[in-house]
Write an enzyme that holds these catalytic residues in place. Structure first.
Site, short mmCIF file in Angstrom:
data_model
loop_
_atom_site.label_atom_id
_atom_site.label_comp_id
_atom_site.label_asym_id
_atom_site.label_seq_id
_atom_site.Cartn_x
_atom_site.Cartn_y
_atom_site.Cartn_z
N ARG A 73 -6.74 -3.05 10.65
CA ARG A 73 -5.68 -3.89 11.24
C ARG A 73 -6.11 -4.50 12.58
NH1 ARG A 73 -2.03 -2.99 7.31
NH2 ARG A 73 -1.51 -0.84 6.81
N SER A 124 7.59 9.85 11.62
CA SER A 124 6.46 9.56 10.73
C SER A 124 6.92 9.63 9.28
CB SER A 124 5.34 10.57 10.96
OG SER A 124 4.47 10.58 9.85
N ARG A 151 -7.88 12.47 12.85
CA ARG A 151 -6.44 12.22 12.94
C ARG A 151 -5.64 13.52 12.76
NH1 ARG A 151 -5.16 7.01 9.47
NH2 ARG A 151 -3.17 7.22 10.56
N LYS A 169 0.83 -1.22 0.00
CA LYS A 169 0.00 0.00 0.00
C LYS A 169 0.87 1.26 0.00
CE LYS A 169 -2.89 0.77 3.68
NZ LYS A 169 -2.97 2.17 4.13
N ASP A 194 2.75 -0.72 11.80
CA ASP A 194 1.44 -1.26 11.43
C ASP A 194 1.28 -2.73 11.84
OD1 ASP A 194 0.76 1.17 10.37
OD2 ASP A 194 1.39 0.65 8.34
N GLN A 220 4.96 9.48 6.80
CA GLN A 220 4.02 10.32 6.04
C GLN A 220 4.46 11.78 6.10
OE1 GLN A 220 0.13 9.43 7.66
NE2 GLN A 220 0.04 7.46 6.63
C1 S3P Z 1 2.73 5.09 6.20
C2 S3P Z 1 3.39 5.46 7.35
C3 S3P Z 1 2.92 5.10 8.69
C4 S3P Z 1 1.97 3.91 8.64
C5 S3P Z 1 0.91 4.08 7.58
C6 S3P Z 1 1.54 4.22 6.22
C7 S3P Z 1 3.26 5.54 4.91
O1 S3P Z 1 2.24 6.18 9.26
O2 S3P Z 1 1.37 3.73 9.90
O3 S3P Z 1 0.05 2.96 7.58
O4 S3P Z 1 2.87 5.00 3.87
O5 S3P Z 1 4.10 6.45 4.91
P1 S3P Z 1 3.00 7.38 10.03
O6 S3P Z 1 3.80 8.14 9.07
O7 S3P Z 1 1.90 8.20 10.61
O8 S3P Z 1 3.82 6.69 11.08
#
Ligand code: S3P
Length: 443
Positions: A403, A174, A123, A22, A326, A176
């Site tokens: 999850r 993070s 969130r 993903k 995750d 993201q």
């Molecule tokens: C992700 C980063 C993680 C993860 C999420 C997907 C990504 O989140 O929990 O399912 O694709 O960069 P965080 O960046 O909030 O830790």
């Protein structure tokens, strides 16, 4: 709400492969969208989150073909080829789409309003809006105070353009947030430097390199040069999702007389932390790598063989958490079947996932008879599970979280007695084929 009941499984056997990862799939669409070429993405997963990313770029004016079951073709129009959408864009529940897109939109000279579904609307977004504003983007979000701290939530209105590079020390680990800043960095004047408190998954950095970006990684600091055009690699192969495979890895280890082979899985060390930790817990996992590298993948790929194992407790340190963030819910299930104590340190980020996963797992596993405790030390939270007693069937709750739902289904299959789960609909967020893949290996 789709309720579902489960009876214990005796054992699992067979070969499974998984739809594309993903995280990598989101990034493959986003970067392809910013090139001036055509990119064919193979093994693209058809889960709700990744489809949300495709939908967004269509709304931003790109042509995207989705040839079922798993090929996506993105026709990029260059870094400034996106167009102002006709109205607000509804992202649904995909946090990765929302946060990474903010990075891209920060570089666009038009205004976009992003709306989110019920869970994503709760969130936190300030972790992304703050650095993007420092770079020069104008962003308005819903403001609320949370535990005396200012926080921001969707909907978010973003108007970008005229960005300048920044040096930013991220307060939370993070991927993201890091990715949003790096994507905005593509549009910024000069260099953008981002430092992580702990290393997180590096799919964005790897893929930016594949697309020819000028990016340097030195320890926990990543530097990207702005105003460099991305070049399409023409084809991208998305390896199987280790976060989906994790449920099968644990099931294969905790059920008796079991052996599962998992094919073509992403083995990126910043992502596959569950393999090291689970091996430390005594899991019988054989890693077969690297397979001949699939064309145009920026990721290491391999196969896994998992056999019934005698598990023992372990300590999972704070710095390991981002590499298996995750997979924590399913590792908590594994810990219930491991002899002795398993300690998960520094897991506070679980509070801000699709649901509060500390709460959801605590409630479900306690109902199943687990000895599980949440420990608070100053600002850090941990979980301690005293395992070895197994679990018993119960009435389980997904809390709307994919999850949590998949983890408790695995727990139910290895428990004594029957269980029912209130909702399985949420699973399609990441893994619509979960139940059919499970059925294919249960003997
Ligand atoms: C992700 C980063 C993680 C993860 C999420 C997907 C990504 O989140 O929990 O399912 O694709 O960069 P965080 O960046 O909030 O830790």
């Amino acid at each position: 709400m789709k309720p579902y009941c489960f009876k214990p499984a005796c054992c699992v056997k067979g070969v499974v492969s998984f739809a594309g990862d993903k995280s990598i799939a989101h990034r493959s669409v986003i970067l392809s969208a910013l090139t001036s070429g055509k990119t064919q993405i193979e093994n693209f997963p058809s889960n709700k989150d990744c489809l949300a990313t495709l939908n967004v770029f269509k709304k931003l004016g790109l042509r995207i073909l989705y040839e079922k079951p798993s090929t996506v073709i993105v026709f990029g129009k260059g870094p400034y080829g996106l167009r102002a959408p006709k109205g607000p864009i509804f992202i649904g529940e995909s946090g990765t789409t929302f946060r990474l897109l903010l990075g891209v939109l920060a570089g666009q000279n038009f205004q976009t309003k992003l709306l989110a579904g019920k869970s994503l609307s709760r969130r936190p977004m300030r972790r992304v809006t703050l650095p993007l504003r420092m770079m020069g983007a104008t962003i308005n979000a819903l403001r609320k105070t949370h535990h005396a701290e200012p926080e921001e939530y969707p909907p978010v209105l973003v108007k970008g353009g005229n960005l300048k590079g920044i040096a930013y020390k991220m307060p939370v680990a993070s991927a993201q947030v890091k990715s949003a800043i790096l994507l905005a960095g593509l549009y910024a004047k000069g260099q953008t430097r981002v430092s992580e408190p702990l290393p997180t998954r590096d799919h964005t950095e790897r893929m930016l390199k594949l697309f020819g970006a000028k990016i340097k990684v030195k320890g926990k600091t990543i530097t990207i040069n702005g105003e460099k055009k991305l070049i399409s690699p023409k084809k991208i192969y998305v390896p199987g999702d280790i976060s989906s495979a994790a449920f099968f890895i644990v099931l294969g280890a905790i059920l008796p007389k079991s052996k599962i082979t998992i094919k073509n899985i992403s083995l990126n060390p910043t992502r596959a932390g569950i393999i090291n930790v689970f091996k430390r817990m005594g899991a019988n996992i054989q890693v077969i790598k690297p397979l001949s590298r699939k064309a145009a993948s920026s990721e290491p790929i391999g196969n896994l063989i998992i056999r019934t194992s005698i598990l023992k407790g372990a300590t999972i340190k704070k710095n390991e958490i981002p590499f298996l963030i995750d997979e924590l819910p399913i590792l908590m299930v594994a810990a219930c079947f491991a002899e002795g104590k398993t300690v998960f340190e520094g897991v506070g980020e679980l509070r801000v996932k699709e649901t509060d996963r500390i709460n959801s797992m605590l409630k479900n596993l306690s109902k199943m008879g687990a000895d599980i405790q949440v420990i608070k030390k100053q600002s850090s939270e941990g979980i301690v599970i005293q395992g070895g007693k197994g679990l018993k069937g119960a009435a389980l709750q997904s809390f709307g979280d994919h999850r949590t739902a998949m983890s408790v289904i695995i727990a139910a299959l290895a428990a004594e007695g029957n269980s029912c789960l209130d909702d399985i609909g949420c699973i399609s967020k990441s893994f619509p084929g979960f139940l059919s893949s499970l059925k294919s290996i249960i003997s």
